[in-house]
Scaffold this motif. Structure first.
Motif, PDB file in Angstrom:
ATOM      1  N   PHE A  77      59.584 113.743  62.861  1.00  0.00           N
ATOM      2  CA  PHE A  77      59.099 112.853  64.092  1.00  0.00           C
ATOM      3  C   PHE A  77      57.583 113.413  64.115  1.00  0.00           C
ATOM      4  O   PHE A  77      57.266 114.752  63.835  1.00  0.00           O
ATOM      5  N   ARG A  78      56.689 112.526  65.007  1.00  0.00           N
ATOM      6  CA  ARG A  78      55.224 112.906  65.280  1.00  0.00           C
ATOM      7  C   ARG A  78      55.056 112.872  66.648  1.00  0.00           C
ATOM      8  O   ARG A  78      55.353 111.909  67.071  1.00  0.00           O
ATOM      9  N   ARG A  79      54.250 113.687  67.042  1.00  0.00           N
ATOM     10  CA  ARG A  79      53.655 113.784  68.594  1.00  0.00           C
ATOM     11  C   ARG A  79      52.118 113.773  68.329  1.00  0.00           C
ATOM     12  O   ARG A  79      51.738 115.196  68.510  1.00  0.00           O
ATOM     13  N   GLY A  80      51.612 112.910  67.964  1.00  0.00           N
ATOM     14  CA  GLY A  80      50.225 112.883  67.873  1.00  0.00           C
ATOM     15  C   GLY A  80      49.879 113.395  66.383  1.00  0.00           C
ATOM     16  O   GLY A  80      50.636 113.060  65.399  1.00  0.00           O
ATOM     17  N   ASP A  81      49.369 114.710  66.332  1.00  0.00           N
ATOM     18  CA  ASP A  81      49.221 115.335  64.971  1.00  0.00           C
ATOM     19  C   ASP A  81      50.315 116.395  64.556  1.00  0.00           C
ATOM     20  O   ASP A  81      50.245 117.012  63.589  1.00  0.00           O
ATOM     21  N   GLU A  82      51.178 116.503  65.626  1.00  0.00           N
ATOM     22  CA  GLU A  82      51.999 117.608  65.496  1.00  0.00           C
ATOM     23  C   GLU A  82      53.335 117.089  64.825  1.00  0.00           C
ATOM     24  O   GLU A  82      53.922 115.899  65.296  1.00  0.00           O
ATOM     25  N   VAL A  83      53.907 117.816  63.956  1.00  0.00           N
ATOM     26  CA  VAL A  83      55.189 117.602  63.322  1.00  0.00           C
ATOM     27  C   VAL A  83      56.299 117.994  64.097  1.00  0.00           C
ATOM     28  O   VAL A  83      56.208 119.369  64.406  1.00  0.00           O
ATOM     29  N   VAL A  84      57.402 117.353  64.386  1.00  0.00           N
ATOM     30  CA  VAL A  84      58.553 117.653  65.126  1.00  0.00           C
ATOM     31  C   VAL A  84      59.616 117.444  64.264  1.00  0.00           C
ATOM     32  O   VAL A  84      59.702 116.137  63.979  1.00  0.00           O
ATOM     33  N   ALA A  85      60.345 118.261  63.563  1.00  0.00           N
ATOM     34  CA  ALA A  85      61.515 118.055  62.709  1.00  0.00           C
ATOM     35  C   ALA A  85      62.588 118.471  63.337  1.00  0.00           C
ATOM     36  O   ALA A  85      62.713 119.539  64.189  1.00  0.00           O
TER      37      ALA A  85
END
Length: 491
Positions: free
Chosen positions: A78-86
């Protein structure tokens, strides 16, 4: 003769595809405004028969299977803006990734008690390609956040879209298979509806099969013709001739006996024994004359082109070389599969994962074969100013400093800089024919001065620079001593 309206609305029945006796939605040809109150997905059931149904087409299954297996086996994050959320299990795969919410990860891993993520995604891709759309039911979503407890796949053939007075979806009406009771009315906000573009209907998707159904009719008819040809032996039909008159009762008996003895697959290649001047004359062509092979190859190619799948990826390598097969994979991954997955993930993000403030990303990219990576690295090594670590990264190798810290200086070596191939007064280090491995490129080697000292600027290319610096100093001291001894002897 079918009218233009019949062609637009799809109400003209097809020859090979199973026809439907129920009416299709009506359209206004001019502005495209819907007149019907419900939009049915009845054509979806007909088209789904091409995949594993009574009118299944093997090349359709192969093409769709390539899509579904690729999409369902790809990792996701997943992404929150430029942040990678895995997901926690995949945190090590992504740099600086944060953990995704456990409830979202569990929802996708096990959407409902009856299937996992892989099966849900495979069925969804099949629906999207063959029926033109797929639908997920968000089961019992929270009122405030919209986060569902489960996800269920709804067959597009069993769903009708009910429109309000403004021709916008008011409800999704689902009739469970095999049930005769009242259908279930579902709110549009409880449905994840991903569809292919359809210029004739803004609320139902247009499948690939619906784009040219007659092409698939030809494939079904061709398969049926080939099956009948070989089921009824190598000669489909013929005529028994006689030079003299034969009584009707005798003629019927001869015809019945001849049919029983020499027709059918089990009697193929038998030698017929004809009496009383009888002659047999075939009236149909053989397999070569029927051009089964040519027509089959044309039909196969047209189906693969419709799904934008190169034939080498379906096992049809033929005379194609390795480079052609690798190029087919690159084109499919970059030009076909990646845009297809982008469509899915954008809609799933909009209708599902945005409840958590996250965008859904399917992690699928083209992976270059090692042969191509080596060729690219070899070409890259000829560029001026390229570093050793850049070339190693292109091949997928770690920097040398990972193995030994003092080798970091080799990682930083800059190759092919102009003016560094030869030192003043020195000689270029030429390759020796007896050396193992690839001969050195004279343009990339440093020259050693005639006096044996280390060339200027060579420290950057030597992992033991300090040791060589010390040797240079010892060399200078020894030269001074020798020079002093010569002067003493001269006196």
């Amino acid at each position: 003769m079918a009218s233009f309206k019949d062609l637009i609305t799809g109400s003209e029945t097809r020859k090979a595809l199973p026809p439907t006796n129920q009416p299709t939605p009506d359209f206004a040809i001019g502005g495209g405004t819907l007149r019907g109150r419900r939009l049915a997905g009845r054509s979806a059931q007909r088209h789904l028969e091409a995949y594993g149904g009574k009118d299944a087409i093997d090349w359709v299954m192969d093409c769709v299977g390539l899509y579904s297996s690729t999409a369902s086996n790809a990792d996701y994050y997943f992404r929150r803006g430029d942040e990678v959320v895995a997901p926690r299990a995949a945190l090590n795969k992504y740099d600086n990734a944060t953990a995704a919410p456990d409830d979202l990860v569990n929802l996708l891993a096990n959407p409902n008690p009856y299937m996992d993520y892989t099966e849900l995604m495979e069925l969804s891709v099949i629906d999207l390609l063959v029926a033109g759309e797929f639908m997920w039911l968000k089961f019992r979503p929270e009122i405030e956040t919209g986060k569902p407890l489960a996800l269920y796949r709804l067959s597009p053939a069993l769903v009708e879209i009910e429109l309000n007075e403004n021709d916008y979806p008011e409800a999704y009406v689902y009739q469970a298979p095999g049930r005769t009771g009242e259908p279930v009315r579902l709110k549009p906000e409880h449905i994840v509806h991903v569809k292919q573009p359809n210029p004739h209907d803004p609320w139902r998707g247009l499948s690939i099969i619906a784009g040219n159904p007659r092409m698939y009719d030809i494939e079904l008819a061709l398969t049926e013709s080939v099956a009948q040809y070989y089921e009824q032996s190598t000669r489909l039909s013929g005529v028994l001739e006689s030079d003299r008159s034969i009584p009707p009762s005798t003629w019927i008996k001869i015809k019945r006996q001849f049919t029983q003895l020499y027709s059918g697959q089990d009697n193929a290649y038998k030698v017929a024994m004809l009496e009383r001047g009888l002659k047999f004359r075939p009236i149909s062509g053989n397999a070569a004359e029927a051009q089964f092979v040519e027509l089959t190859n044309i039909s196969k190619q047209r189906i693969a082109d419709a799904f934008r799948v190169p034939l080498p990826l379906l096992g049809e390598v033929g005379n194609a070389d390795r480079q052609a097969v690798r190029e087919s994979q690159r084109i499919f991954d970059n030009k076909t599969m990646r845009p297809f997955l982008n469509r899915i993930q954008s809609q799933v993000s909009k209708h599902l994962t945005q409840a958590w403030g996250l965008d859904f990303v399917i992690d699928h990219e083209y992976v270059m074969p090692i042969e191509d990576r080596l060729d690219l690295a070899a070409s890259m090594a000829t560029l001026p100013g390229v570093q050793v670590k850049d070339i190693r990264a292109q091949v997928g190798l770690e920097p040398l400093a990972v193995q030994k810290e003092e080798w970091s200086q080799i990682d930083d070596v800059i190759l092919n800089l102009p003016g560094t191939g030869q030192q003043k007064g020195g000689l270029v280090d030429q390759p020796i024919g007896s050396e193992a491995g690839r001969p050195a490129d004279p343009a990339n080697t440093s020259a050693f001065p005639p006096d044996g000292s280390i060339p200027e600027g060579a420290d950057a290319m030597n992992p033991a620079a300090e040791v060589q610096k010390s040797l240079n100093e010892k060399h200078d001291e020894l030269k001074e001593v020798l020079n002093g001894s010569k002067e003493d002897s001269a006196r």
